[in-house]
Design a protein around this motif. Structure first.
Motif, PDB file in Angstrom:
ATOM      1  N   TYR A  87       0.891  -1.065  -0.059  1.00 13.70           N
ATOM      2  CA  TYR A  87       0.195  -0.062  -0.017  1.00 13.70           C
ATOM      3  C   TYR A  87       1.034   1.419  -0.152  1.00 13.70           C
ATOM      4  O   TYR A  87       1.876   1.441   0.832  1.00 13.70           O
ATOM      5  CB  TYR A  87      -0.945   0.199   1.353  1.00 13.70           C
TER       6      TYR A  87
ATOM      7  N   GLU B  42      -2.921   5.246  -0.361  1.00 13.21           N
ATOM      8  CA  GLU B  42      -3.622   4.143   0.012  1.00 13.21           C
ATOM      9  C   GLU B  42      -4.094   3.987   1.269  1.00 13.21           C
ATOM     10  O   GLU B  42      -5.191   3.497   1.755  1.00 13.21           O
ATOM     11  CB  GLU B  42      -3.468   2.605  -0.873  1.00 13.21           C
TER      12      GLU B  42
ATOM     13  N   HIS C 109      -7.775   3.808   3.347  1.00 12.31           N
ATOM     14  CA  HIS C 109      -8.110   2.438   3.860  1.00 12.31           C
ATOM     15  C   HIS C 109      -9.129   2.679   4.828  1.00 12.31           C
ATOM     16  O   HIS C 109      -9.233   3.524   5.566  1.00 12.31           O
ATOM     17  CB  HIS C 109      -6.777   2.016   4.299  1.00 12.31           C
TER      18      HIS C 109
END
Length: 80
Positions: free
Chosen positions: A53, A57, A61
């Motif tokens: 990630y 990201e 999340h």
């Protein structure tokens, strides 16, 4: 940090390094962990950097979004 210890930690330094190299970690059976928490941990600890990630990201999340913004993102003291 979620479980109070590093993910690869063992009593033996050489074994710890082997576990890091093999990306061998386990979620403790005795501590509850949501699927979202597991997913973000697994995404951050991928061996292949291109599959990990990114910070962007991570920030979007669901596990992070459910707990609000990153504390340092809007902190006044960051620019002091």
């Amino acid at each position: 940090m979620l479980f109070g210890k590093p993910p690869y930690e063992t009593p033996d330094v050489k074994l710890t390094y082997r576990r890091i190299k093999a990306n061998e970690y386990h979620f403790p059976d005795n501590i509850p962990c949501s699927d979202e928490a597991r997913d973000i941990i697994e995404g951050i600890l991928k061996i292949d950097p291109s599959q990990r990630y990114t910070l962007d990201e991570i920030l979007v999340h669901p596990w992070i979004k459910n707990f609000g913004e990153c504390p340092l993102k809007n902190a006044d003291f960051v620019n002091d």
